[in-house]
Design a protein around this motif. Structure first.
Motif, mmCIF file in Angstrom:
data_model
loop_
_atom_site.group_PDB
_atom_site.id
_atom_site.type_symbol
_atom_site.label_atom_id
_atom_site.label_comp_id
_atom_site.label_asym_id
_atom_site.label_seq_id
_atom_site.Cartn_x
_atom_site.Cartn_y
_atom_site.Cartn_z
ATOM 1 N N HIS A 8 81.225 -0.944 59.361
ATOM 2 C CA HIS A 8 82.609 -0.279 59.795
ATOM 3 C C HIS A 8 82.445 0.295 61.175
ATOM 4 O O HIS A 8 83.558 0.615 62.035
ATOM 5 N N LYS A 9 81.258 0.467 61.852
ATOM 6 C CA LYS A 9 81.083 0.933 63.208
ATOM 7 C C LYS A 9 81.551 -0.051 64.364
ATOM 8 O O LYS A 9 82.239 0.085 65.254
ATOM 9 N N THR A 10 81.149 -1.463 64.053
ATOM 10 C CA THR A 10 81.370 -2.529 64.782
ATOM 11 C C THR A 10 82.520 -3.455 64.353
ATOM 12 O O THR A 10 83.169 -4.272 65.168
ATOM 13 N N ASN A 11 82.995 -3.269 63.324
ATOM 14 C CA ASN A 11 84.205 -3.886 62.709
ATOM 15 C C ASN A 11 84.015 -5.423 62.677
ATOM 16 O O ASN A 11 84.889 -6.198 62.985
ATOM 17 N N THR A 12 82.564 -5.863 62.305
ATOM 18 C CA THR A 12 82.196 -7.300 62.206
ATOM 19 C C THR A 12 81.716 -7.378 60.665
ATOM 20 O O THR A 12 81.208 -6.616 60.162
ATOM 21 N N SER A 13 81.849 -8.598 60.307
ATOM 22 C CA SER A 13 81.569 -9.005 58.878
ATOM 23 C C SER A 13 80.955 -10.500 59.020
ATOM 24 O O SER A 13 81.532 -11.478 59.671
ATOM 25 N N HIS A 14 79.980 -10.475 58.444
ATOM 26 C CA HIS A 14 79.056 -11.863 58.080
ATOM 27 C C HIS A 14 79.447 -12.436 56.654
ATOM 28 O O HIS A 14 78.576 -13.399 56.187
ATOM 29 N N VAL A 15 80.267 -11.843 55.708
ATOM 30 C CA VAL A 15 80.496 -12.295 54.642
ATOM 31 C C VAL A 15 80.958 -13.793 54.497
ATOM 32 O O VAL A 15 81.826 -14.112 55.053
ATOM 33 N N THR A 16 80.518 -14.335 53.430
ATOM 34 C CA THR A 16 80.951 -15.965 53.350
ATOM 35 C C THR A 16 82.447 -15.890 52.301
ATOM 36 O O THR A 16 82.592 -15.225 51.790
ATOM 37 N N GLN A 17 82.664 -17.359 52.586
ATOM 38 C CA GLN A 17 84.062 -17.279 51.907
ATOM 39 C C GLN A 17 83.808 -17.542 50.476
ATOM 40 O O GLN A 17 84.558 -17.107 49.764
ATOM 41 N N GLU A 18 82.660 -17.935 49.907
ATOM 42 C CA GLU A 18 82.167 -18.225 48.675
ATOM 43 C C GLU A 18 81.971 -16.681 48.168
ATOM 44 O O GLU A 18 82.541 -16.479 46.858
ATOM 45 N N LYS A 19 81.336 -15.750 48.722
ATOM 46 C CA LYS A 19 81.056 -14.547 48.330
ATOM 47 C C LYS A 19 82.544 -13.671 48.379
ATOM 48 O O LYS A 19 82.916 -13.015 47.169
ATOM 49 N N LEU A 20 83.455 -13.941 49.161
ATOM 50 C CA LEU A 20 85.035 -13.443 49.236
ATOM 51 C C LEU A 20 85.665 -13.933 47.828
ATOM 52 O O LEU A 20 86.414 -13.152 47.239
ATOM 53 N N SER A 21 85.334 -15.147 47.731
ATOM 54 C CA SER A 21 86.026 -15.901 46.284
ATOM 55 C C SER A 21 85.477 -14.955 45.067
ATOM 56 O O SER A 21 86.361 -14.716 44.054
ATOM 57 N N LEU A 22 84.342 -14.816 44.891
ATOM 58 C CA LEU A 22 83.664 -14.234 43.889
ATOM 59 C C LEU A 22 84.213 -12.604 43.703
ATOM 60 O O LEU A 22 84.465 -12.172 42.746
ATOM 61 N N LEU A 23 84.122 -11.874 44.911
ATOM 62 C CA LEU A 23 84.623 -10.821 44.788
ATOM 63 C C LEU A 23 86.283 -10.507 44.732
ATOM 64 O O LEU A 23 86.615 -9.441 43.940
ATOM 65 N N THR A 24 86.959 -11.418 44.821
ATOM 66 C CA THR A 24 88.371 -11.274 44.897
ATOM 67 C C THR A 24 88.913 -12.016 43.622
ATOM 68 O O THR A 24 90.081 -11.756 42.965
ATOM 69 N N GLY A 25 88.213 -13.163 43.062
ATOM 70 C CA GLY A 25 88.738 -13.853 41.931
ATOM 71 C C GLY A 25 89.757 -14.986 42.370
ATOM 72 O O GLY A 25 90.237 -15.613 41.741
ATOM 73 N N LEU A 26 89.935 -15.057 43.656
ATOM 74 C CA LEU A 26 90.595 -16.223 44.293
ATOM 75 C C LEU A 26 89.910 -17.453 44.651
ATOM 76 O O LEU A 26 88.549 -17.347 44.875
ATOM 77 N N ASP A 27 90.297 -18.619 44.596
ATOM 78 C CA ASP A 27 89.669 -19.968 45.001
ATOM 79 C C ASP A 27 89.242 -19.827 46.450
ATOM 80 O O ASP A 27 90.074 -19.246 47.224
#
Length: 108
Positions: A8-27
């Motif tokens: 939140h200090k640098t506004n950068t993220s290294h999250v993977t699309q696979e992890k985003l899919s798991l967290l949101t429930g979207l493919d």
């Protein structure tokens, strides 16, 4: 969700699309489309790096740079994303929060 998984200090993220899919429930295809829309709107910059790994071959990593909001924004408690709201209810709650007075839960 990218913002929730970011520094939140640098506004950068290294999250993977696979992890985003798991967290949101979207493919992952929906995740890619959403990222493209955020990029096209100027809210997100994506930098892709490719590293060679002896065991896995070439590994592609994305770094997301989130444009800081200067106005017209609201904060959500992270617990919102941990509840399993149906998509239409979650969308309605987000739109309702968007019309609240800045940083409150009050609608005029």
């Amino acid at each position: 969700m990218i913002k929730c998984c970011s520094n939140h200090k640098t506004n950068t993220s290294h999250v993977t699309q696979e992890k985003l899919s798991l967290l949101t429930g979207l493919d992952e295809r929906a995740i890619r489309r959403s990222i493209k829309r955020l990029k096209d709107a100027g809210y997100l910059t994506v930098q892709t790096t490719i590293k060679e790994d002896a065991d896995k071959g070439f590994i592609r990593r994305n770094t997301y740079y989130i444009k800081p909001a200067s106005e017209n924004y609201f904060f959500l408690n992270n617990s919102f994303f941990q509840k399993n709201y149906p998509a239409k209810i979650a969308g309605f709650l987000l739109m309702l929060k968007a019309i609240c007075l800045n940083n409150t839960d009050t609608v005029q």
